[in-house]
Design a protein around this motif. Sequence first.
Motif, short mmCIF file in Angstrom:
data_model
loop_
_atom_site.label_atom_id
_atom_site.label_comp_id
_atom_site.label_asym_id
_atom_site.label_seq_id
_atom_site.Cartn_x
_atom_site.Cartn_y
_atom_site.Cartn_z
N ASP A 197 -51.79 -85.64 -19.03
CA ASP A 197 -52.86 -85.77 -20.03
C ASP A 197 -54.03 -86.53 -19.42
O ASP A 197 -54.29 -87.68 -19.73
N MET A 198 -54.75 -85.85 -18.53
CA MET A 198 -55.79 -86.50 -17.73
C MET A 198 -57.00 -86.92 -18.57
O MET A 198 -57.74 -87.82 -18.20
N ALA A 199 -57.20 -86.27 -19.73
CA ALA A 199 -58.39 -86.56 -20.53
C ALA A 199 -58.07 -87.41 -21.76
O ALA A 199 -58.94 -87.60 -22.60
N ALA A 200 -56.83 -87.92 -21.87
CA ALA A 200 -56.43 -88.74 -23.02
C ALA A 200 -56.61 -88.00 -24.33
O ALA A 200 -57.14 -88.53 -25.31
N LEU A 201 -56.16 -86.75 -24.37
CA LEU A 201 -56.28 -85.93 -25.57
C LEU A 201 -55.03 -85.92 -26.43
O LEU A 201 -55.05 -85.44 -27.57
N SER A 253 -58.66 -93.21 -25.05
CA SER A 253 -58.89 -93.10 -26.49
C SER A 253 -58.12 -94.13 -27.31
O SER A 253 -58.21 -94.14 -28.54
N GLY A 254 -57.36 -95.00 -26.64
CA GLY A 254 -56.66 -96.07 -27.34
C GLY A 254 -55.32 -95.69 -27.91
O GLY A 254 -54.72 -96.47 -28.66
N LEU A 255 -54.81 -94.51 -27.56
CA LEU A 255 -53.58 -94.02 -28.16
C LEU A 255 -52.40 -94.00 -27.19
O LEU A 255 -51.30 -93.60 -27.57
N SER A 256 -52.60 -94.42 -25.97
CA SER A 256 -51.59 -94.15 -24.92
C SER A 256 -50.25 -94.81 -25.18
O SER A 256 -49.20 -94.18 -25.00
N GLU A 257 -50.23 -96.10 -25.61
CA GLU A 257 -48.94 -96.75 -25.84
C GLU A 257 -48.16 -96.05 -26.95
O GLU A 257 -46.93 -95.88 -26.86
N MET A 258 -48.85 -95.64 -28.00
CA MET A 258 -48.19 -94.94 -29.09
C MET A 258 -47.63 -93.60 -28.61
O MET A 258 -46.51 -93.20 -28.96
N CYS A 259 -48.41 -92.91 -27.78
CA CYS A 259 -47.94 -91.62 -27.24
C CYS A 259 -46.73 -91.82 -26.34
O CYS A 259 -45.76 -91.05 -26.41
N LEU A 260 -46.76 -92.86 -25.49
CA LEU A 260 -45.62 -93.11 -24.61
C LEU A 260 -44.36 -93.42 -25.43
O LEU A 260 -43.26 -92.91 -25.13
N ALA A 317 -63.18 -100.37 -21.82
CA ALA A 317 -63.28 -100.26 -23.28
C ALA A 317 -62.63 -98.98 -23.79
O ALA A 317 -62.54 -97.98 -23.07
N THR A 318 -62.19 -99.01 -25.04
CA THR A 318 -61.67 -97.81 -25.69
C THR A 318 -62.85 -96.91 -26.08
O THR A 318 -63.88 -97.40 -26.55
N ASP A 319 -62.68 -95.61 -25.87
CA ASP A 319 -63.75 -94.65 -26.17
C ASP A 319 -63.13 -93.39 -26.76
O ASP A 319 -62.43 -92.65 -26.06
N THR A 320 -63.37 -93.14 -28.03
CA THR A 320 -62.78 -91.96 -28.69
C THR A 320 -63.63 -90.71 -28.53
O THR A 320 -63.30 -89.67 -29.11
N ASN A 321 -64.69 -90.79 -27.74
CA ASN A 321 -65.50 -89.58 -27.50
C ASN A 321 -64.66 -88.45 -26.92
O ASN A 321 -64.92 -87.27 -27.18
N ALA A 322 -63.66 -88.83 -26.11
CA ALA A 322 -62.80 -87.80 -25.51
C ALA A 322 -62.15 -86.95 -26.59
O ALA A 322 -62.02 -85.72 -26.45
N LEU A 323 -61.72 -87.60 -27.69
CA LEU A 323 -61.07 -86.86 -28.77
C LEU A 323 -62.06 -86.00 -29.55
O LEU A 323 -61.72 -84.92 -30.02
#
Length: 467
Positions: free
Chosen positions: A177-181, A210-217, A291-297
Amino acid sequence: MPQKKILITETVLRDAHQSLFATRMTTDDMLPILEKLDQVGFYSLECWGGATYDSCLRFLNEDPWDRLRIIRDKCPNTKLQMLFRGQNMLGYRHYADDVLEYFVQRSVANGIDIIRIFDALNDIKNLQTAIKAAKKEGAHAQVAISYTVGEVFTTQYYEEYAKRIADAGADSICIKDMAALLTPQRTVQLVKALKRAVDLPIQLHTHATSGLSEMCLLKGIENGVDIIDTAMSPLALGTSHSPTESMVAALNGTEYSTGLDLKLLNEIREYFMGIRKKYIDNGLLDQKMLATDTNALMYEVPGGMLSNLLNQLKQAGKEDKLTEVLEEVPRVRKDAGYPPLVTPTSQIVGTQAVFNVITGERYKMCNNQFKDLVAGKYGTTPVKIDPEFRKRIIGDQKAIDCRPADLIEPELDSLRQECKQWTEQEEDVLSYAMFPEVSVKFFEKRRQKEQGVNSDLVDLKNKVHPV
């Protein structure tokens, strides 16, 4: 309660600094901490491949092979892992099979244990030679699925691709998940689907952008993921990965405990805090990257692609057109057969979107890379390209639907001839193959060094397995 020990791949020596400060960490900065990293008990240290090779030669005046040999020497107890772009190797074009096979042979001979292989288009044809080469050399062949989103990228799409990967002989699969999607819910769906589809270990690689990685892991682990990618906390978060220590602490006392020592990890953390400060002070690490950036999403483009688009528009004096370009990216992507946005397709699609907006007329100007993508020279796109659109872009140029490397004659011998005046080690021909101009400049500097070859490096080179 059944125990399932979760394994960790530590990325601080490769993807963490590639994501945060353009792969500029030097081997000298790695050297003092290598022996402690080796003591932790990581599943693997991701330390090579990706952009490290290019960066060593282009910016750091280092031999990437020397770096690998040094890490191997200092980390005898831990598997070393690299990232490999399939038929592109570590460069930006497709290479002949004989060059690829030789690169894999030398990588394993110099210390690589695990080769993570991916293709920007998720085209299995571009991975088969690399998988076979890795297995021939006794390395672990892990194939990464380039994860992306869009109407065609259904759960069924990923299940079918995973089955093709397994059929090709891969030893494990990585969700890349290279783009944090990824979102937590999507992670659950995807991991369950892959576990149904194949009987292979599943590794999860997701960025913290996007600030979601720990939850995804965590959701991935709860649903069957076997291995996760993390980074030591000073070089974690932002566009990097989840912090290693945090994930270890989160899993302690559960059936998924990693068994890693937080006290030892804290000693390593202290070292990398100094490295973090050094690269902030020298300007290479912009704290905005943390910084966290949700633009990717929202825009479904990798963070690096977003910054590249903005830079292109700045150079053209058209910064105000960023929103238009971001809206144009999915349209270009659809026209071009829905390629996942990862190197090099992210740059190709992004640049074409910029051209379309700046010129005011879609596809009035197309660069050669976009033409090659549409013509099939990078491989088969996830969705078939409309024949009329293809003709508009490439004209009378012949499109291809075979494996692009099938059209490339063996080139290793001719490359050896071209660079023989510079060759001081077997691996130099591979540097020349991928980065001819950059490597020649490096070879020139190397030759000019008055002090001669470092005796420690000579000793390490003597340890390398023969050709």
